[in-house]
Write an enzyme that holds these catalytic residues in place. Structure first.
Site, short mmCIF file in Angstrom:
data_model
loop_
_atom_site.label_atom_id
_atom_site.label_comp_id
_atom_site.label_asym_id
_atom_site.label_seq_id
_atom_site.Cartn_x
_atom_site.Cartn_y
_atom_site.Cartn_z
CG ASN A 10 -0.31 0.02 2.52
OD1 ASN A 10 0.88 -0.25 2.63
ND2 ASN A 10 -1.06 0.31 3.55
CB CYS A 11 4.49 1.86 0.17
SG CYS A 11 5.74 3.12 -0.13
#
Length: 122
Positions: A10-11
């Site tokens: 999710n970065c």
């Protein structure tokens, strides 16, 4: 050796890096720090390649949320590597292990383009 990208799914930077690699037609393995962790051997190898100061993400939310006393304990490679192994979100992302054995940290389309050209020219 296959190109291996280590990070957190999710970065935003990892997402951009993965999309860039796919857009370039470069196959890669993705290793999720949250699920797989980071071994002491991997962390040592990466720190040897790029330096522990570059590998440690002091700009991220996880670092900023750490107790100041714990932050103050990070004074050398050994203490930084212990922290990164315990809290993988403190590792700067993405970490790339290139097919030629090189290790890089962070995403730069320009630098990656040059590296990919050099690797594929072999």
């Amino acid at each position: 050796m296959t190109l291996r990208l280590h990070g957190i799914p999710n970065c935003d930077t990892v997402k951009r890096a993965r999309a860039w690699l796919t857009g370039q037609g470069l196959a890669h393995d993705f290793v999720d720090f949250k699920k797989a962790g980071a071994s002491a051997a991997d962390l040592q190898r990466w720190a040897d390649a790029v330096g522990w100061e570059r590998l440690l993400n002091r700009q991220g939310t996880t670092w900023r949320r750490l107790d100041p006393a714990l932050q103050a304990e990070v004074v050398d490679a050994a203490s930084a590597l212990r922290l990164m192994q315990a809290q993988t979100s403190t590792i700067k992302r993405p970490v790339i292990e290139w097919p030629d054995g090189a290790v890089t940290v962070g995403f730069s389309p320009e630098a990656w383009g040059a590296r990919c050209a050099a690797v594929t020219a072999r």
